[in-house]
Design a protein around this motif. Structure first.
Motif, mmCIF file in Angstrom:
data_model
loop_
_atom_site.group_PDB
_atom_site.id
_atom_site.type_symbol
_atom_site.label_atom_id
_atom_site.label_comp_id
_atom_site.label_asym_id
_atom_site.label_seq_id
_atom_site.Cartn_x
_atom_site.Cartn_y
_atom_site.Cartn_z
ATOM 1 N N PHE A 87 0.829 -1.205 0.000
ATOM 2 C CA PHE A 87 0.000 0.000 0.000
ATOM 3 C C PHE A 87 0.865 1.257 0.000
ATOM 4 O O PHE A 87 1.927 1.298 0.612
ATOM 5 N N GLN A 88 0.335 2.284 -0.691
ATOM 6 C CA GLN A 88 1.062 3.546 -0.747
ATOM 7 C C GLN A 88 1.197 4.146 0.654
ATOM 8 O O GLN A 88 2.255 4.593 1.040
ATOM 9 N N HIS A 89 0.074 4.142 1.390
ATOM 10 C CA HIS A 89 0.136 4.556 2.791
ATOM 11 C C HIS A 89 0.255 3.276 3.600
ATOM 12 O O HIS A 89 -0.675 2.487 3.645
ATOM 13 N N VAL A 90 1.420 3.083 4.178
ATOM 14 C CA VAL A 90 1.753 1.818 4.813
ATOM 15 C C VAL A 90 0.654 1.359 5.766
ATOM 16 O O VAL A 90 0.143 2.144 6.560
ATOM 17 N N ARG A 91 0.250 0.117 5.626
ATOM 18 C CA ARG A 91 -0.772 -0.433 6.514
ATOM 19 C C ARG A 91 -0.229 -1.622 7.273
ATOM 20 O O ARG A 91 -0.469 -2.768 6.908
ATOM 21 N N LEU A 92 0.527 -1.307 8.319
ATOM 22 C CA LEU A 92 1.018 -2.352 9.210
ATOM 23 C C LEU A 92 0.333 -2.144 10.547
ATOM 24 O O LEU A 92 -0.230 -1.087 10.811
ATOM 25 N N LEU A 93 0.398 -3.170 11.413
ATOM 26 C CA LEU A 93 -0.117 -3.011 12.765
ATOM 27 C C LEU A 93 1.061 -2.601 13.630
ATOM 28 O O LEU A 93 1.933 -3.410 13.928
ATOM 29 N N THR B 186 4.849 -7.255 16.175
ATOM 30 C CA THR B 186 6.218 -7.381 15.676
ATOM 31 C C THR B 186 6.212 -7.507 14.157
ATOM 32 O O THR B 186 5.188 -7.809 13.545
ATOM 33 N N VAL B 187 7.376 -7.261 13.582
ATOM 34 C CA VAL B 187 7.528 -7.419 12.141
ATOM 35 C C VAL B 187 7.154 -8.847 11.741
ATOM 36 O O VAL B 187 6.423 -9.067 10.770
ATOM 37 N N LEU B 188 7.588 -9.818 12.537
ATOM 38 C CA LEU B 188 7.315 -11.222 12.213
ATOM 39 C C LEU B 188 5.805 -11.472 12.144
ATOM 40 O O LEU B 188 5.301 -12.073 11.189
ATOM 41 N N GLU B 189 5.094 -10.995 13.156
ATOM 42 C CA GLU B 189 3.650 -11.231 13.169
ATOM 43 C C GLU B 189 2.957 -10.514 12.025
ATOM 44 O O GLU B 189 2.038 -11.042 11.403
ATOM 45 N N ASN B 190 3.405 -9.281 11.743
ATOM 46 C CA ASN B 190 2.837 -8.550 10.615
ATOM 47 C C ASN B 190 3.020 -9.321 9.317
ATOM 48 O O ASN B 190 2.087 -9.451 8.528
ATOM 49 N N VAL B 191 4.222 -9.811 9.123
ATOM 50 C CA VAL B 191 4.511 -10.508 7.873
ATOM 51 C C VAL B 191 3.727 -11.819 7.809
ATOM 52 O O VAL B 191 3.247 -12.228 6.752
ATOM 53 N N LEU C 40 10.007 4.798 7.923
ATOM 54 C CA LEU C 40 8.937 4.596 6.943
ATOM 55 C C LEU C 40 9.374 3.761 5.754
ATOM 56 O O LEU C 40 8.659 2.887 5.283
ATOM 57 N N GLY C 41 10.591 4.029 5.272
ATOM 58 C CA GLY C 41 11.093 3.275 4.128
ATOM 59 C C GLY C 41 11.152 1.790 4.441
ATOM 60 O O GLY C 41 10.766 0.941 3.630
ATOM 61 N N LYS C 42 11.610 1.472 5.640
ATOM 62 C CA LYS C 42 11.724 0.061 6.029
ATOM 63 C C LYS C 42 10.338 -0.557 6.191
ATOM 64 O O LYS C 42 10.146 -1.742 5.913
ATOM 65 N N GLN C 43 9.388 0.258 6.663
ATOM 66 C CA GLN C 43 8.038 -0.285 6.789
ATOM 67 C C GLN C 43 7.495 -0.710 5.427
ATOM 68 O O GLN C 43 6.771 -1.695 5.308
ATOM 69 N N ARG C 44 7.877 0.053 4.392
ATOM 70 C CA ARG C 44 7.448 -0.347 3.042
ATOM 71 C C ARG C 44 8.031 -1.701 2.672
ATOM 72 O O ARG C 44 7.385 -2.514 2.017
ATOM 73 N N VAL D 94 8.780 -4.038 4.795
ATOM 74 C CA VAL D 94 8.027 -5.040 5.553
ATOM 75 C C VAL D 94 6.760 -5.410 4.787
ATOM 76 O O VAL D 94 6.371 -6.573 4.699
ATOM 77 N N GLU D 95 6.127 -4.402 4.187
ATOM 78 C CA GLU D 95 4.932 -4.691 3.400
ATOM 79 C C GLU D 95 5.245 -5.616 2.235
ATOM 80 O O GLU D 95 4.444 -6.479 1.885
ATOM 81 N N ILE D 96 6.413 -5.432 1.645
ATOM 82 C CA ILE D 96 6.786 -6.323 0.529
ATOM 83 C C ILE D 96 6.958 -7.744 1.056
ATOM 84 O O ILE D 96 6.480 -8.708 0.450
ATOM 85 N N ALA D 97 7.612 -7.871 2.208
ATOM 86 C CA ALA D 97 7.793 -9.204 2.787
ATOM 87 C C ALA D 97 6.432 -9.844 3.062
ATOM 88 O O ALA D 97 6.210 -11.025 2.805
ATOM 89 N N ARG D 98 5.511 -9.039 3.579
ATOM 90 C CA ARG D 98 4.178 -9.568 3.872
ATOM 91 C C ARG D 98 3.508 -10.051 2.589
ATOM 92 O O ARG D 98 2.894 -11.129 2.554
#
Lengths: 246, 345, 604
Positions: C436-442, C446-451, C504-508, C510-514
């Motif tokens: 997503f353009q506007h990052v949608r993580l919880l 954790t990163v692991l759970e998000n992914v 923010l860049g890293k959160q993007r 994480v979205e790719i990993a997800r």
């Protein structure tokens, strides 16, 4: 050239979303009557910077506006009361209300403090944007993209700003309209208002501005007189050319 | 059921419906401007009626103490911020507004023998006592949470309602009160006899609705509230403070609620726990209208009023069940015709 | 408190619970019994409010159904009941089953009416049906109207008659602890992540294949069943039911308990129920004396207390207690087995096969044409870039393809199947995944759970196996897969960090990993390079090249021309919702129309 009064002087401005820093130690200065532009890629933090100056977002660092140091926990209304007005990227018009009501609300703060010159100010705005006069009873939400941008600018001018901040005024507009918008920005010079212009359309922005900053990943990567930056090979490569082939 | 009964029930339903309509309009307005689902709206009905009853019986209504207490609390909260920011002028202004004004009102009421005064003066005094509670409540309970989710604000509303109901019991006791009608007599039209108070209710509701309409359409402050409802960010950028919009909205809502209570008290006995149900019926009406449309909310309110009065005739035991169950088919209808698109950013 | 002491906290608590009836006078046992009963209801509200972002003021009515079901069936002579009802009336255990079934059915009915509606309708709806059920209890003659029903028999448990407070105590707390542990297990599972994803927004959850209506329904029904169980216990503790304890008032108090205790925490329900029950008891004794009148003045205190909690400690009391317990509460490092058997992978289409065909797609919003008659394709093993100025309609096109907002006209074909008009979770099932353009993580997970949310469709274990920990094998495979993708995108060192703490860049990324964890054959990336530094951009480009080499199709919306031109195989340029140009990057760069659009019209 004589040293003009400094309208806005920003030192080491930082903005964070939670633990994430979006703007890092930005220094910026705007002199009276000047048009200053901030250019840079998407996600560089340009809109964040604007919102922080306007107190929409909390920030750290020193903000001196009209010679007065601004409190860190200041409110948007206090900035409006001091003559700082933002035309946001999303325009944020009152869609169901008429054009003239939108304009009137632009002067709300002045009205609240006892000024009753709204009719004359609206006349001046109509002179700048004749299209708005034609549409004054139409609902703002029914207008085209260009008209909306004009209304958003007109609404901000109703507040008789000392510093007008424009966030991506060319966003989503056709080339002819963009040309018109930039012509109007240039013509605002004669009114003495200072302008901070955030743009992705670097070429148009550098053309109209006196001084420019390049923002990359939240930091000022370059700055200088606009005409100088417009000829800087690095700027040309990154922002004025397409993939460096220009 | 013959015609005369039907007319009587219709009259009842319409009267109640007019009150629900006022409340529903206030609820829609408060929600639009502040995103608060204002459950305590009904408490203002009860407080208005019971304060009036207190004044008429020559007692000093407990509302006085609430007014002074909330005012003092507001000054403390404002003062905390003002001292931290070293802005003493702000503190002075807050004290004048939140402490001196309530003190003046309290002094006025304590000094006057309200039970000997004519009805219009009593009405005015009741309004003076109860209506300022609206903006004070906003300051104390809602303003610090202005950025919270609708859900959090709803829970705050329920908590405020809880506290107000308990305080209502403390101030006014458990008895129900009925105040004298604005004017005696009745109007006979063929089969139909209309009470004077019924005319007052319907007439005043209509006038109040017109006044509200003019306020929102013609004044810049009314427009500013509409603007805040339409686009919060845009409104702030125009220098319309969220706080001002909130206090003004709560003022109008409290005015509507209190006045409804004054209109209603001569028709139905009102006790400290009546307000909650009346308020919720206003809600059912507002939801029938989708919580977004003023005319639909008013139509919904009249429908709720009529449904209530006719079901009290046909199945009096199930009156409340029917009124509150009606919301379920409405929600079904809305859920069938709304497709859930997420609110972006 | 150090971790070792923390480990002893729970056994110590359980031991205290076990011996309490032997040590405390009966009065306290009654109080603790009530705390247990209320906590069971509040627990459901924790799932609903704190975890799922929904709220109900009507839980007391569900408690009433559980209580009245058993009261009616066990006190009415069998001869007066219909034969099938008389069967249930034989034993309280059978009435429990009956009450739970009735509650479940009612919850499903009410849920299907209100859960699809936006936020505030549900709580208002729960108030309305909470009130009507309450009035119904008070008016229906066979439920005893206002008088209620008395003489409810004792529960027998393998011959032991539970006829007093201390004996009911063990049953009540057994139910409550079972409820708490199953809730904890559920939240720490595939279904639990789907439920927690509700707070990240419906669009994101659906794009990961989560059926959000189902997830909402699950917690709504669980909460209702827990309430009904509490009612059943209450009826057999009191041997008497009347409408009052099932009114809206109690419904509101249950919510207060959850919020005061900490609506985001399973143990918060117990803390909240404890605080409010004890305080209420004390206030009801003390306040009338103080004020010289009788009445429910505790309402005043509770109302004010709620406001103060929401103003000052919005997370509730439990997290505060925990903070006192351990100063540096770090994210729990979730143990998982990286050697777990890998999940089965989808068959990748051969390189060069057409994956996605967009055919004459038009999207209108009212009078506004956001996309006008657009067509393009994406092939397996290529990077296709969709470029154009801001506001050109690229995100709208993304939403048309991924099923968020179906096109007005035209069709979208994915791997030979028409997908326009399908739900986004069904499209995800076919092997399309997105960022997503506007990052949608919880942010707090954790990163692991998000992914791992991305792997939702690759697991199958449902709610009940999760509640009883029968899903662990699959769970470790899902987590191992998530961990593999995190390593692949180069964020291994952030695996156990809260997603919200990353730049923010890293959160993007994480979205790719997800998205990759979903094992897609087509990847839709919305501005993945925005906010990245130069080195990070290079790493991202490297990753995307690798994916392309493996046969993945990638559709990319991007503004950064350097990034696009160095990576894309083909480009489609949009302006004002229309196709401006398409072709190889080199052609695009020299296309005069593109230059005009991109460089703006400020040139004379």
């Amino acid at each position: 050239m004589t040293e003009k009064n400094v309208v806005l002087d920003v030192k080491d401005l930082c903005v964070s979303y939670g633990k994430v820093e979006a703007v890092h130690k930005v220094n910026l200065r705007i002199k009276e009557g000047e048009i200053v532009t901030v250019i840079g890629p998407n996600g560089a933090g340009k809109t964040t910077l604007m919102n922080a100056l306007m107190a929409v977002l909390p920030c750290q660092g020193e903000v001196v506006y009209l010679g007065k140091a601004q409190r860190r926990d200041r409110e948007v209304e206090q900035m409006v009361a001091q003559g700082m007005n933002l035309v946001p990227e999303k325009r944020e018009l009152f869609a169901d209300m008429s054009v003239s009501d939108n304009l009137l609300l632009g002067a709300f703060d002045r009205y609240r403090r006892g000024h009753r010159d709204q009719a004359e100010t609206m006349e001046e705005v109509f002179k700048l944007f004749p299209r708005l006069r034609e549409r004054k009873d139409q609902a703002a939400g029914t207008m085209s993209g260009g008209e909306r941008q004009m209304l958003a600018m007109g609404r901000a001018l109703m507040a008789k700003p000392k510093l007008l901040m424009l966030d991506e005024p060319s966003l989503g507009l056709a080339p002819l309209i963009i040309k018109e918008i930039f012509r109007i920005i240039d013509s605002l010079r004669s009114t003495g208002v200072s302008i901070l212009l955030v743009e992705q359309n670097a070429r148009a922005a550098l053309k109209v501005a006196d001084y420019a900053y390049v923002l990359e990943t939240g930091e000022v990567a370059m700055e200088g007189p606009a005409h100088q930056l417009a000829n800087d090979p690095k700027v040309i490569e990154s922002y004025l050319g397409l993939g460096g082939k220009h | 059921m013959d015609l005369s009964i039907a007319l009587l029930l219709g009259q009842d339903g319409l009267t109640n419906g007019a009150i629900y309509a006022l409340l529903a309009l206030a609820l829609v307005m408060v929600f639009a401007v502040t995103r608060v689902i204002f459950i305590p709206q009904g408490q203002f009905v009860a407080y208005g009626a019971l304060t009036m009853a207190g004044l008429q019986s020559g007692k000093l209504p407990g509302t006085v103490w609430l007014l002074l207490g909330l005012g003092a609390l507001a000054v403390v909260m404002d003062g905390w911020i003002a001292l931290r920011d070293k802005q003493l002028r702000k503190l002075a202004r807050s004290a004048a507004f939140n402490l001196l004004v309530p003190l003046a009102i309290a002094g006025l009421i304590a000094g006057l023998k309200a039970d000997t005064l004519p009805l219009p003066v009593q009405i005015l005094l009741s309004l003076l006592l109860v209506v300022p509670l609206g903006p004070l409540l906003y300051r104390v309970a809602y303003q610090p949470l202005a950025e919270a989710t609708v859900l959090t604000l709803l829970i705050v509303s329920v908590a405020v309602d809880f506290a107000m109901m308990g305080l209502g019991l403390l101030f006014f006791g458990p008895e129900a009160f009925r105040t004298p009608a604005f004017s005696e007599g009745s109007l006979t039209l063929g089969e139909l006899t209309i009470n004077a108070q019924t005319l007052w209710v319907i007439g005043c509701s209509a006038v109040l609705i017109v006044v509200l309409f003019l306020f929102f359409e013609k004044t810049l402050y009314g427009k500013a509230l509409r603007a805040t409802a339409l686009n919060r960010v845009g409104a702030r950028l125009m220098g319309i403070p969220t706080t001002m919009a909130g206090k003004l909205t709560f003022f109008v809502a409290a005015l509507i609620g209190t006045f409804s209570g004054l209109l209603f008290a001569p028709i139905t006995p009102i006790s400290y726990d009546t307000g909650f149900l009346i308020g919720l019926k206003g809600f059912v009406a507002a939801i029938l209208g989708g919580l977004g449309s003023y005319p639909l909310a008013a139509v919904g309110a009249v429908f709720v009023g009529l449904l209530e009065s006719f079901s009290s005739f046909w199945a009096s035991e199930y009156k409340e069940v029917i009124v509150f169950t009606i919301i379920i088919p409405v929600l079904l209808w809305r859920s069938l015709f709304s497709h859930h698109v997420e609110e972006e950013e | 408190m150090n971790p070792a002491m923390r480990r002893f906290l729970l056994p110590a608590f359980l031991l205290l619970l076990a011996v309490a009836p032997k040590l405390l006078p009966p009065f306290y046992i009654t109080l603790i019994n009530y705390i247990g009963l209320y906590a069971l209801v509040a627990l459901g509200l924790v799932l609903l409010t704190g975890v799922g972002g929904l709220t109900s003021f009507g839980q007391a009515a569900f408690v009433g159904i559980g209580a009245y079901a058993t009261a009616y069936l066990t006190t009415t002579p069998a001869a007066e009941l219909a034969p099938w009802l008389a069967f249930f009336g034989q034993s309280p255990w059978l009435t429990l089953i009956f009450g739970l079934t009735a509650t479940g059915l009612l919850a499903i009915t009410l849920g299907s009416l209100t859960l699809r509606l936006s936020g505030h309708y549900l709580p208002l709806g729960t108030m309305a049906w909470g009130l009507s059920l309450y009035y119904l209890f008070g008016t229906v003659s066979f439920l005893g109207r206002q008088t209620g029903l008395g003489g409810i028999p004792n529960i027998e448990f393998f011959g032991i008659v539970l006829d007093d407070g201390p004996s009911m105590y063990y049953l009540i707390w057994a139910f409550l602890l079972a409820g708490i542990f199953t809730a904890q297990n559920l939240l720490d599972s595939r279904e639990g992540r789907a439920i927690r994803a509700l707070k990240g927004g419906i669009v994101m959850a659906e794009a990961m294949g989560v059926n959000t209506s189902r997830a909402r329904m699950i917690i709504f029904v669980i909460a209702a069943l827990q309430a009904a169980t509490s009612g059943w216990l209450y009826a057999h503790l009191q041997h008497f039911v009347s409408p009052t304890p099932f009114g809206l008032h109690l419904g509101i108090e249950y919510l207060f308990m959850a919020v005061v205790g900490g609506a985001g925490y399973v143990w918060g329900a117990l803390v909240g129920a404890g605080i409010i029950t004890i305080l209420k008891h004390w206030l009801q004794e003390f306040l009338p004396k103080l004020l010289g009148q009788s009445g429910n003045f505790d309402n005043i205190v509770f109302g004010i207390m709620m406001i103060v909690v929401l103003l000052r400690a919005r997370e509730g009391i439990f997290p505060l207690l925990r903070k006192i317990g351990s100063r540096n509460s770090t994210q729990t490092i979730k143990p998982f087995n990286p050697e777990a058997e890998p999940l089965p992978k989808r068959d990748m289409p051969p390189q060069g096969d057409t994956l996605l065909e967009v055919k004459h797609v038009t999207k209108r919003f009212g009078g506004l044409v956001a996309n006008n008659d657009l067509s393009f394709t994406v092939k397996a093993g290529e990077v296709m870039a969709l470029i154009g100025p801001n506001g050109a309609g690229k995100s709208t096109m993304f939403n048309c393809i991924s099923g968020v907002n179906p096109p007005t006209e035209g069709e979208v074909v994915f791997r030979g199947k028409v997908i326009s008009g399908m739900e986004s979770r069904d499209i995800a099932k076919l092997g399309m995944s997105r960022t997503f353009q506007h990052v949608r993580l919880l942010p707090t997970m954790t990163v692991l759970e998000n992914v791992a949310i991305g792997a939702h469709l690759r697991g199958h274990r449902g709610v009940i196996p999760a509640a009883w920990r029968l899903d662990r094998k699959e769970e470790s495979r899902l987590l191992a897969e998530a961990a593999r993708q995190i390593e692949r995108v180069g964020l291994k060192e952030h695996m156990f960090d809260a997603a919200g703490s990353l730049a923010l860049g890293k959160q993007r990324i994480v979205e790719i990993a997800r998205a990759l964890t979903a094992d897609p054959s087509l990847l839709l990336l919305d501005e993945p390079a925005a906010g990245l530094r130069f080195k990070e951009k290079q790493a991202l480009a490297e990753l995307l090249r690798k994916l392309r080499a493996e046969g993945m199709g990638i559709l990319l919306v991007e503004h950064d021309m350097d990034f696009v031109m160095g990576l894309a195989d083909r480009c489609t340029v949009m302006e004002f919702g229309e196709l401006l140009a398409e072709g190889l990057p080199e052609e695009i760069q020299t296309n005069p129309k593109v230059l005009e659009a991109y460089l703006g019209g400020a040139d004379e």
